[in-house]
Design a protein around this motif. Structure first.
Motif: not given
Length: 199
Positions: A43-55, A118-121, A126-127
């Protein structure tokens, strides 16, 4: 004596089954803790990847704004250059700024595409972690239920053996003095006698 050995064996089987149940419960607790930790990490990896996407999205927006400004400046410098009001150097610098802004936008879009992947991965990981770790816990719980059944069976056998030993001890006739039995007056095995009856 045979019943005593049978009872001892039943006690050992019961203790072994109880021990196996305890070990399975510890294993399940450990697997559940590992599962929670793995899920938290995913879940942390998902959050980090979302942050990278937002950036990356912000970088694309900034690059688009820079490109728009570079196009306006390029158009203005080109027009002024045609009229002889801007030097060739200023027109060349406007051309360079436009090319730089276009390449920065392409780079920002590439970064955004990579962030999307990265978000998709991260979601797929997570799944996968949830499925894999959940399957391990499920399998351990199945094993625990089987061991609990074996424990119940062992305890039932022990109780049955205890009843047999208890019955045998209640049927035991002990003479008040030492001696040898020469003859039995009772009719046969299984006959009940009362205290004071001649045997």
């Amino acid at each position: 004596e045979r019943l005593e050995r049978e009872r001892d064996a039943a006690v050992q089987r019961s203790a072994a089954a109880r021990n196996a149940v305890g070990m399975s419960e510890i294993t399940i607790a450990s697997l559940e803790a590992a599962r929670e930790s793995a899920i938290s990490n995913a879940e942390l990896y998902v959050m980090i990847s979302r942050d990278k996407r937002a950036e990356a999205e912000q970088d694309v927006a900034a690059a688009e704004a820079s490109l728009k400004a570079a196009r306006l400046n390029h158009g203005r410098q080109t027009d002024l250059g045609k009229e002889g009001l801007a030097s060739t150097r200023k027109v060349e610098l406007a051309d360079l700024a436009l090319a730089t802004a276009e390449s920065k936008l392409e780079a920002a879009r590439a970064k955004l595409a990579a962030a999307e992947k990265e978000v998709s991965a991260a979601h797929a990981k997570l799944s996968n972690v949830r499925d894999k770790e959940g399957a391990g816990v499920y399998k351990a719980r199945e094993a625990l239920e089987k061991q609990r059944g074996e424990l119940a069976k062992a305890e039932a056998e022990l109780a049955k053996t205890e009843v047999k030993v208890s019955r045998q001890q209640s049927m035991l006739i002990v003479a008040p003095v030492a001696g040898t039995v020469h003859r039995l007056i009772a009719n046969g095995p299984g006959e009940l006698v009362k205290p004071g009856d001649v045997v």
